[in-house]
Motif scaffolding. Structure first.
Motif, PDB file in Angstrom:
ATOM      1  N   ILE A 133       0.852  -1.182   0.000  1.00 57.55           N
ATOM      2  CA  ILE A 133       0.000   0.000   0.000  1.00 57.55           C
ATOM      3  C   ILE A 133       0.887   1.231   0.000  1.00 57.55           C
ATOM      4  O   ILE A 133       1.882   1.291   0.751  1.00 57.55           O
ATOM      5  N   ALA A 134       0.553   2.195  -0.841  1.00 57.09           N
ATOM      6  CA  ALA A 134       1.326   3.433  -0.918  1.00 57.09           C
ATOM      7  C   ALA A 134       0.422   4.619  -0.623  1.00 57.09           C
ATOM      8  O   ALA A 134      -0.694   4.709  -1.154  1.00 57.09           O
ATOM      9  N   ILE A 135       0.904   5.516   0.226  1.00 60.13           N
ATOM     10  CA  ILE A 135       0.214   6.775   0.484  1.00 60.13           C
ATOM     11  C   ILE A 135       0.809   7.816  -0.455  1.00 60.13           C
ATOM     12  O   ILE A 135       1.998   8.109  -0.400  1.00 60.13           O
ATOM     13  N   LEU A 136      -0.034   8.333  -1.324  1.00 61.42           N
ATOM     14  CA  LEU A 136       0.390   9.144  -2.460  1.00 61.42           C
ATOM     15  C   LEU A 136       0.247  10.630  -2.165  1.00 61.42           C
ATOM     16  O   LEU A 136      -0.800  11.080  -1.688  1.00 61.42           O
ATOM     17  N   PHE A 137       1.300  11.388  -2.477  1.00 61.72           N
ATOM     18  CA  PHE A 137       1.275  12.837  -2.315  1.00 61.72           C
ATOM     19  C   PHE A 137       1.596  13.522  -3.646  1.00 61.72           C
ATOM     20  O   PHE A 137       2.275  12.941  -4.494  1.00 61.72           O
ATOM     21  N   PRO A 138       1.163  14.767  -3.801  1.00 60.75           N
ATOM     22  CA  PRO A 138       1.558  15.537  -4.990  1.00 60.75           C
ATOM     23  C   PRO A 138       3.015  15.953  -4.886  1.00 60.75           C
ATOM     24  O   PRO A 138       3.666  15.744  -3.852  1.00 60.75           O
TER      25      PRO A 138
END
Length: 409
Positions: A133-138
């Motif tokens: 699982i990856a927590i995605l940021f701009p």
């Protein structure tokens, strides 16, 4: 004109023509490393990874609610400046010229129609690193807090959040995010926090730390109260600002990169603790992102030193600042590589790393860390390694990882 044939070196004597660039091949060494260490046996959660939202900027602009602003933004995007008609510029050159080719070649990488391009690109690097699982940021939007027009930050962050929660996150459960809060507008921050809570894939909220707003302003208290009650963590994502007067005295990006990412979070964390926000919101989980780790023991000692001499200034604190800091959470990247491993071991001890540290890759940025950066540390037990690589994040964000845990037994 003769066409230059650039090649990207891979393992052994193989090479990949620029026209055939593929993340899966680019990260073959990382995939081999993950397989050798058996990372498929236990869950790995990446608490800080990135995409380049400007690659989908035309889609995001469709979510702008103000028709005048939307027209202006589309006009800017049609020019050679692309998305930067709405984003503040930043001085710096994180790309390592001639060494890291991911940035320019991303635009040439081919993806199929079966999923949104962002999803396909993310899953390629996640599979290579064995990230579940990856927590995605701009990325470019990390500087949006420096925009002189507060209404631009509000409008663009809401558009981005709507795009992300409608186009990306619902379509793949492996991708999650802490949504962008337009912190320069406290009321809009509160409204966005309430609006997107409970949306698929939303695990919490993120404040970009490169900005000039104090976290202890009373206008933010209702947002903190809401997040605490809803059980949604709040993260402060560091960056740098070479235009800042202090940073402007430095003549090398190396210097700015070394200090800028740490200072931005040091300022906000200091205000957070000294103004007794951990006392007011004891159940609010606060995360400090992409500052490395070396600054934390330093700040613990400095604040404790002042606390013992000037307790009268902080009557609400019932224990030294370092005790509150040890209850906070931190992401690992970019984890410093000391010449003496005992330095890093001491840092881990001081921050209660086995329970408070969460792995992050920061992929696809030039200084990203693979999971083995944590797994290969000789002073951690197997249980501690697995906690930092995934278990702590599962607890902080309430992520169900039972299926993957069953495979590790």
């Amino acid at each position: 004109m003769t066409k230059t044939n650039f090649n990207i070196p891979l393992s052994g004597d193989r090479s990949m023509p620029i026209e055939g660039f593929d993340t899966s091949l680019h990260l073959k060494h990382a995939a081999d490393q993950a397989k050798a260490r058996g990372f498929d046996r236990f869950p790995i959660i990446d608490v800080d990874s990135h995409h380049y939202e400007t690659e989908s900027f035309s889609e995001i602009l469709e979510y702008l609610e103000d028709p005048v602003l939307q027209q202006l933004a589309k006009t800017a995007s049609a020019s050679r400046h692309g998305a930067f008609g709405m984003l503040p510029g930043n001085i710096g050159y994180q790309d390592m010229g001639g060494r890291v080719a991911r940035y320019p070649l991303r635009q040439l990488e081919k993806t199929g129609p079966e999923a949104h391009r962002d999803i396909t690109m993310a899953k390629r690097w996640m599979d290579a690193l064995s990230v579940d699982i990856a927590i995605l940021f701009p990325t470019p939007m990390l500087n949006l807090g420096l925009h002189p027009q507060i209404e631009i930050e509000v409008a663009l962050s809401r558009a981005y959040n709507r795009w992300l929660t409608e186009k990306i996150l619902p379509n793949d459960p492996r991708l999650r995010s802490m949504l962008y809060l337009p912190f320069n507008d406290p009321q809009a921050t509160y409204e966005i926090a309430k609006e997107f809570a409970g949306k698929p894939g939303v695990l919490g909220y993120m404040v970009t730390a490169t900005r000039n707003r104090a976290v202890h302003n009373d206008a933010y208290m209702k947002t903190y109260a809401f997040l605490e009650e809803a059980g949604l963590p709040l993260g402060f994502h560091a960056s740098y600002n070479w235009n800042d007067q202090t940073m402007a005295m430095m003549n090398k990006f190396l210097s700015v990169h070394a200090l800028g990412f740490a200072i931005s979070n040091m300022v906000h964390l200091t205000n957070w603790v000294i103004n007794a926000l951990p006392v007011r919101f004891p159940k609010l989980k606060v995360i400090w992102i992409e500052s490395g780790l070396a600054w934390i023991p330093f700040l613990m000692q400095r604040l404790d030193h002042e606390y013992y001499m000037r307790k009268s200034e902080v009557p609400s604190l019932t224990k030294p600042p370092s005790d509150y800091m040890r209850e906070m959470f931190y992401t690992s990247q970019p984890m410093e590589r000391p010449n003496d491993i005992r330095e890093l071991e001491q840092t881990f001890r001081m921050i209660n790393a086995p329970t408070q540290l969460m792995y992050s890759s920061d992929y696809p940025h030039w200084d990203f860390d693979v999971p083995s950066v944590i797994y290969d540390l000789p002073f951690l037990s197997e249980e501690e390694k697995r906690a930092i690589l995934g278990g702590n994040a599962a607890r902080v964000f309430n992520i169900d990882i039972k299926e993957k845990l069953a495979k590790s037994i």
